[in-house]
Every structure is written in C-alpha cells, then in structure tokens.
Design a protein around this motif. Structure first.
Motif, PDB file in Angstrom:
ATOM      1  N   SER A 144      78.389  59.275  40.009  1.00 54.19           N
ATOM      2  CA  SER A 144      77.742  58.186  40.717  1.00 54.19           C
ATOM      3  C   SER A 144      78.205  56.854  40.132  1.00 54.19           C
ATOM      4  CB  SER A 144      76.219  58.299  40.579  1.00 54.19           C
ATOM      5  OG  SER A 144      75.839  58.040  39.230  1.00 54.19           O
ATOM      6  N   GLY A 273      77.615  67.464  41.436  1.00 49.55           N
ATOM      7  CA  GLY A 273      76.896  66.568  42.330  1.00 49.55           C
ATOM      8  C   GLY A 273      75.434  66.947  42.437  1.00 49.55           C
ATOM      9  N   ALA A 295      70.545  56.427  39.049  1.00 48.96           N
ATOM     10  CA  ALA A 295      71.833  56.817  39.629  1.00 48.96           C
ATOM     11  C   ALA A 295      72.098  58.300  39.420  1.00 48.96           C
ATOM     12  CB  ALA A 295      72.959  55.997  38.997  1.00 48.96           C
ATOM     13  N   GLY A 296      72.634  58.941  40.460  1.00 47.06           N
ATOM     14  CA  GLY A 296      72.995  60.352  40.352  1.00 47.06           C
ATOM     15  C   GLY A 296      71.919  61.313  40.786  1.00 47.06           C
ATOM     16  N   GLN A 299      71.245  59.659  45.751  1.00 43.99           N
ATOM     17  CA  GLN A 299      71.418  58.468  46.591  1.00 43.99           C
ATOM     18  C   GLN A 299      72.727  58.518  47.363  1.00 43.99           C
ATOM     19  OE1 GLN A 299      70.539  58.521  43.338  1.00 43.99           O
ATOM     20  NE2 GLN A 299      69.322  56.729  42.771  1.00 43.99           N
ATOM     21  N   ASP A 300      73.823  58.819  46.668  1.00 46.17           N
ATOM     22  CA  ASP A 300      75.125  58.842  47.333  1.00 46.17           C
ATOM     23  C   ASP A 300      75.169  59.901  48.427  1.00 46.17           C
ATOM     24  OD1 ASP A 300      75.927  56.840  45.641  1.00 46.17           O
ATOM     25  OD2 ASP A 300      77.032  58.145  44.286  1.00 46.17           O
ATOM     26  N   GLU A 301      74.578  61.052  48.140  1.00 44.89           N
ATOM     27  CA  GLU A 301      74.578  62.138  49.123  1.00 44.89           C
ATOM     28  C   GLU A 301      73.763  61.766  50.355  1.00 44.89           C
ATOM     29  OE1 GLU A 301      75.649  63.781  45.183  1.00 44.89           O
ATOM     30  OE2 GLU A 301      74.088  62.408  45.894  1.00 44.89           O
TER      31      GLU A 301
END
Length: 523
Positions: A144, A273, A295-296, A299-301
């Motif tokens: 992330s 991930g 972070a991690g 959120q990105d997913e």
C-alpha cells in the motif's frame, strides 16, 4: 536539541534556481545545526521541494553555495549526498515496483552494504524497532502507499545518517504511526542527527520542530520557533491572509442512495494483499461519507472494485450498484458514463501521466464530456476545460502544456480533483484528497468537495487523516483487515471510537449499509 552552539552542519548561501517561467528558489539562505529538527514551511510551489533536491544532489543550483560541515562543496548527485550521510524521503516514492523491499534498500545502500538476502535480518530489526514492521521479501508493487512510505523511511534509517530530509513523511500515516515516527526522529536528533522536515500538518511542526524557515514565492519570508506559534500564526507566515483556512462545515443527511455495496467479499490473489469481507456501504446523493483506516487494510482493493479497475464476474454484478444499475462487472469508462468520477491515491502514474501535458491529462478522463466528436479530439474544448481547471482551482503552472510531473504535489492534486469535479459527477470517489498539500490548498479542496456535495453529488472519501474526515464527512466508518465498520453520523461518534474501529474493535452491531433515512433532508 543536542550540539547547539557548534558550527552548522549544513549552510545554504544565496541558492537560486530558475525554471522556464518560474524562479523556484531566489537567493535562499538556510542553516541547520547538528541535532536540530528544522521545519521548512510554505505553500505548494513555494520552492521547498526544489531546495531539498538541490541539497540531495538531484538538481543543480544556478547560483549560490552549499557548505557541509564547514566546507564548500558541489553536490553532484544523490550518491555523493548519501556518501556524506545525507538521506532523503521523497514525497513521490523512488522505488522499483517490480523489486522486493530488500532489493530496493540494497540498491540504495550500495554493494558494500551486502546482498539483499544479507540485509533482510537488519531490515526486519530496524523496521520493528521503529514500529514500521516490513517483510523484506515482499514485492513493492504489492504494498500500500503507507507501506511504501515506510520502505522509504527505513531505507534512510539504515544508513549512517547525519542529515535526514523528510518531505511530507506522515502524509499517509495514522496519528499513532506518526507519533511513533516522531519518537524515532527525536532519538535521532538527540544522537546528533540533523533533520529537515517538510510538512503541511502544522500541529506536527509545532510539537516536533525546534525551528522553522518559511518560504513564499521562492524566497525566505521569515523564521520562527514553531512551539511558540499557533497554527493560524504559522499559516499567516506561509500564505499571508489565513482567513478561511480553518472552517467547520454543517453536517447534512443526504437524499436517496446512489452508491450501494451489499455483502461484497473479494479474495485477493496477492498473498500479501488484503481481501475484503462482507462489505456493506451506502452513499447518498448530497452527502460525504468518510472511510478511515490504517494503510493496507483494504482501501486500495475497495477503490479498485469501485472504480472498475478490478471488475467482478457478471454473476456478481449486483454487489455494487449506482442507483439501481448493477455495475460491479463494468469497465471504468462505462461506470464514468453512469456518473462516476475518481481521484486515485497515487497522483503520478495513476491520477496523471507524468510526461503528458496538463491538457492531455484533462482529456484522459474527461473525453466523454464532449471533448471528442466523430473520433476527433476537439482541441479547443480541451484547452478551455484545462484553463477552467487551472483558474477555478488555483493551479500554479506556467501554462496548459506543462508536463504533469513538473507540478508540485499539491498543485497536481488540485488539478486532478478539479478535472474530476468539473465533470459534474453523480458520484465522486476520492482517495487521500489532501495528501501532502498545504493548508491553503487543503482548504480549497475541502470547499470544492462541500460545494459538490451541496450540488447533490454522492461523495466517498477514503483517508488516513481523521481530522480531515471529521471536518468534511457527514457519516464515517473505518476499514480494518478488509472489514468495514457500521456507518455512523459524525456527530454521533468520536476520534477515539473511530480509532478503535481502525484497530478492528467494531461495535457489537454488525457492519450495516446505513441507518434508515430520516423524514427530513437538510440541504
């Protein structure tokens, strides 16, 4: 602060740097003592990053001198700077995404430090000691943004540091992570390391830094002791008129649901991930929903699934809906036609193509707004849109043909956000909207988001900045290990409670899409 009263570790005398259409640094003087944590403050575009790059050898000054530990020198390149004990953490990461954490650190430290395999135990030890635990064998592309920031910081801490330059180091850290970093920085300063600290979080500057130099328009506009100043006083030094930079926005209820996510689970094929588990989320037209999280934690997913960069099979199309339209299987361009606008977490390379001009970058996501007719680009309309973005969002740039990579981080962020907002979306999904921008730019971005909300758009903001989320959000939730807490009106919760959600301490009630709509709607 140790070692005060000795000769300065670093002195800059009359440093100037001219770019086409911009005098980035104008006869700047700066002095840093051993053991001093020195803040460099200023608006985006004030010349801070250029000055840091000159110290680190990335950029050569047009005139002026650098004095390092009493001796004049020419800083030819970053390798020379590192050999002198100067380390820098850039705002935009300088990592090779296809290499592992250990390989990236080994490249920076040189062959004499050992092979990546030999460095792994030390990476684990240093990262754990400083509360930034990293797995050396992970590939950087699987990390992330917050984890990549940790790699940058650990890479510097593993060197024999005498001067550590930090450009927005806490921009993607939680308050707890930032405080852990400050413990490390104070210890380094006590041991005699000099630290040059760039941050737009003025509370951090006041609590951490011994002194500050303020830049405005490429010139030194003043000096201060941050602990003796208020946030408003620091803001005035940076921007002059600081009125309107601190605002409280009324909370609203919103209208009918536009974005609805129901029982969304997604197994991440990346072993490092984060998978999503039973996500329920609702964002109404005319409201801002904030999602917090370290972070991690997915959120990105979630962003990839909402934007369409990670589509789902057709059988799962109903797991994400825009109004009553099933969209989980649709491509990003189709979702945009249905009203989506998207501000990704990473500006360069994701939000904008670094080598392309601002006008070409405007075209990239707005091409469906009448900018292309019968297969031909309508250059006049593209130019007009780009000029409108620059004017309405106060983007500092020589012209519309300037390459995106040449803008400061805050100005590029304003451009990307403006590009999306001016498309008048029905749904805006924005990640870290004010990451690394100055107080003036952050206030302008917040006002733009509130105006879009009040115009009836549904807005989802994902951020690690709790202060920001509480300031602009109407309802708030948190992600932890791929699970989403229940949404609550901001006025019915607290930073302590949301911090507990971020740590996985959810309420007894299951994560639900939303509370029922009340009878009245606040406009």
């Amino acid at each position: 602060m140790s070692n005060l009263g000795t000769n300065p570790r670093l002195q800059l005398r009359k440093i100037s740097k001219q770019y086409p259409g911009c005098l980035a640094n104008d006869a700047i003087d700066l002095s840093i003592q051993p053991g001093e944590i020195h803040a460099l403050l200023g608006e985006n575009g004030a010349g801070k990053s250029t000055l840091m790059k000159i110290i680190y050898g990335v950029t050569q000054p047009d005139s002026g001198s650098i004095i390092w530990q009493g001796s004049d020198l020419t800083m030819r390149n970053p390798a020379q700077a590192r050999s002198l004990g100067i380390g820098m953490v850039f705002q935009h990461f300088s990592l090779f995404e296809t290499l592992t954490v250990a390989q990236n650190i080994a490249l920076a430290m040189g062959a004499s430090a050992g092979t990546p395999k030999q460095l792994e135990p030390r990476i684990r030890e240093v990262s754990q000691r400083y509360g930034m635990a990293l797995e050396p064998q992970r590939l950087v592309h699987s990390l992330s943004i917050g984890e990549r920031q940790k790699v940058e910081i650990i890479r510097c801490l593993m060197q024999n540091i005498r001067l550590l330059i930090l450009d927005e180091p806490t921009s993607v850290l939680t308050p707890q992570e930032a405080e852990e970093l400050f413990v490390t920085l104070r210890r380094l300063a006590h041991e005699g390391c000099s630290i040059l600290f760039i941050s737009h979080k003025l509370g951090e500057v006041r609590s951490l830094c011994h002194s500050a130099t303020v830049l405005r328009g490429g010139k030194v506009s003043g000096h201060c002791i941050p602990a003796q100043c208020s946030d408003l006083e620091l803001a005035r030094l940076m921007v002059g008129d600081a009125e309107g930079l601190v605002a409280q926005y009324p909370k609203v209820t919103g209208n009918t649901s536009f974005l609805r996510v129901e029982k969304l689970s997604w197994s991440n094929p990346d072993p490092f991930g984060c998978s999503l588990v039973d996500i329920n989320l609702q964002v109404r037209s005319g409201e801002i929903v904030g999602i917090a999280g370290v972070a991690g934690n997915g959120q990105d997913e979630l962003l990839d699934l909402l934007s369409g960069e990670q589509p789902l099979p057709s059988r799962d199309s109903g797991l994400i809906r825009f109004a009553d339209k099933h969209v989980a299987h649709l491509r990003p361009d189709v979702r945009r036609r249905l009203g989506l606008a998207f501000v990704p977490a990473e500006r360069l390379g994701h939000g904008a193509v670094p080598e392309l001009s601002l006008s070409d970058n405007a075209l990239l996501t707005a091409f469906q707004q009448g900018l292309v007719s019968k297969g031909l680009i309508q250059r006049g309309k593209v130019q007009a849109l780009t000029e409108d973005i620059i004017r309405r969002f106060a983007v500092k740039t020589p012209n519309t043909q300037t390459a995106a990579r040449s803008l400061s981080g805050g100005n590029l962020q304003k451009f990307i956000l403006g590009r999306e907002i001016l498309q008048k979306p029905k749904l805006l999904v924005a990640a870290h909207p004010t990451w690394g921008v100055d107080v003036g730019a952050a206030a302008a971005i917040h006002r733009a988001l509130i105006a879009l909300r009040d115009a009836g758009a549904a807005i989802l903001v994902i951020s690690e900045d709790l202060d920001e989320l509480f300031q602009i959000s109407d309802r708030i939730a948190a992600l932890s290990s791929g699970r989403l807490s229940a949404l609550k009106p901001v006025e019915q919760t607290s930073a302590v409670q949301v911090g507990g959600w971020m740590a996985g301490q959810f309420d007894d009630a299951p994560a639900a899409a939303a509370t029922p709509l009340p009878a009245t709607v606040i406009n």
